[in-house]
Design a protein around this motif. Structure first.
Motif, mmCIF file in Angstrom:
data_model
loop_
_atom_site.group_PDB
_atom_site.id
_atom_site.type_symbol
_atom_site.label_atom_id
_atom_site.label_comp_id
_atom_site.label_asym_id
_atom_site.label_seq_id
_atom_site.Cartn_x
_atom_site.Cartn_y
_atom_site.Cartn_z
ATOM 1 N N GLY A 172 55.884 -13.350 -4.412
ATOM 2 C CA GLY A 172 56.896 -13.454 -3.748
ATOM 3 C C GLY A 172 57.334 -12.489 -2.606
ATOM 4 N N ARG A 173 56.033 -12.006 -1.943
ATOM 5 C CA ARG A 173 56.193 -10.642 -1.147
ATOM 6 C C ARG A 173 56.343 -11.085 0.453
ATOM 7 N NH1 ARG A 173 49.976 -9.943 -2.372
ATOM 8 N NH2 ARG A 173 49.272 -11.351 -0.625
ATOM 9 N N TYR A 174 57.317 -10.133 0.983
ATOM 10 C CA TYR A 174 57.658 -10.188 2.167
ATOM 11 C C TYR A 174 58.030 -8.841 2.711
ATOM 12 C CZ TYR A 174 62.390 -9.660 0.367
ATOM 13 O OH TYR A 174 63.471 -9.195 -0.198
ATOM 14 N N LYS A 175 58.100 -8.842 4.188
ATOM 15 C CA LYS A 175 58.164 -7.513 4.893
ATOM 16 C C LYS A 175 58.695 -7.730 6.319
ATOM 17 C CE LYS A 175 53.710 -6.455 6.400
ATOM 18 N NZ LYS A 175 52.546 -5.393 6.340
ATOM 19 N N TYR A 176 59.472 -6.967 6.936
ATOM 20 C CA TYR A 176 60.122 -6.826 8.062
ATOM 21 C C TYR A 176 59.577 -5.786 9.122
ATOM 22 C CZ TYR A 176 63.397 -10.047 6.267
ATOM 23 O OH TYR A 176 64.124 -11.318 5.651
ATOM 24 N N TRP A 177 59.313 -5.944 10.175
ATOM 25 C CA TRP A 177 59.265 -4.553 11.074
ATOM 26 C C TRP A 177 59.526 -4.925 12.432
ATOM 27 C CZ3 TRP A 177 55.376 -7.904 9.254
ATOM 28 C CH2 TRP A 177 54.387 -8.317 10.325
ATOM 29 N N PRO A 178 60.173 -3.890 13.255
ATOM 30 C CA PRO A 178 60.575 -4.197 14.492
ATOM 31 C C PRO A 178 59.260 -4.230 15.472
ATOM 32 C CG PRO A 178 60.711 -1.936 13.869
ATOM 33 C CD PRO A 178 60.526 -2.649 12.697
ATOM 34 N N ASP A 179 59.352 -5.046 16.633
ATOM 35 C CA ASP A 179 58.403 -5.051 17.608
ATOM 36 C C ASP A 179 58.677 -4.222 18.714
ATOM 37 O OD1 ASP A 179 56.550 -6.078 19.315
ATOM 38 O OD2 ASP A 179 57.142 -7.890 19.772
ATOM 39 N N THR A 180 57.866 -3.008 18.733
ATOM 40 C CA THR A 180 58.171 -2.029 19.864
ATOM 41 C C THR A 180 57.200 -2.266 21.135
ATOM 42 O OG1 THR A 180 56.277 -0.771 18.839
ATOM 43 C CG2 THR A 180 58.477 -0.210 17.931
#
Length: 164
Positions: free
Chosen positions: A109-117
């Motif tokens: 159940g893995r997930y991640k978030y990251w900003p779009d620079t």
């Protein structure tokens, strides 16, 4: 029926016991109260009319992108504020900025978030101020692993939308 009709006065013949109407003639001069009231009314109306000429009394312009315009000018919609509506809008904010979190990148159940620079000329956010919306939108990405379906990483465009 004839009794009621006989009591209605005629429009062409004067009744026998008619008396002349007494109308009082009014003095044509204005009273002090009428004059002061008129002066006060004209003064107030003139003052309110003059306020219309001041810059802050003008109607506000339509909501507009007020910051970071290059590359982001197509992202306003009066009903959704931050578009496109196909973006992920939930659980992706860290304060008022897009979350940068890869701590859940393990297991099925893995997930991640990251900003779009790279969007908005490298600025990652834009904001609107006006009557319809006062929002800041910070964009990024959301990735999760599809365990039960394709067994692949699925990446979706994500927007952190916060009120300012």
């Amino acid at each position: 029926m004839t009794d009621i009709l006989s009591r209605i006065p005629s429009a062409t013949e004067m009744p026998e016991n008619a008396e002349p109407t007494r109308v009082a003639l009014k003095d044509s001069r204005w009273s002090r109260r009428s004059l002061l009231g008129t002066i006060a009314g004209v003064t107030i109306a003139s003052g309110l009319g003059a306020l219309d000429l001041l810059p802050w009394s003008k109607p506000k312009a339509a909501d507009a992108l007020t910051e970071w315009t290059d590359g982001c000018h197509g992202y306003f919609n009066s009903s959704t504020v931050c578009t496109p509506s196909s973006a992920v809008y939930t659980n992706n904010c860290s304060g008022s900025w897009h979350k940068d979190d890869s701590s859940h990148w393990s297991g099925c159940g893995r997930y991640k978030y990251w900003p779009d620079t790279t969007s908005c000329a490298g600025r990652n956010a834009w904001r609107w101020t006006g009557s319809v919306a006062r929002r800041k939108c910070s964009d990024g990405w959301y990735m999760y692993y599809d365990c039960g379906g394709s067994n692949t990483n699925i990446t979706l465009f994500s927007i952190c939308r916060t009120a300012i």
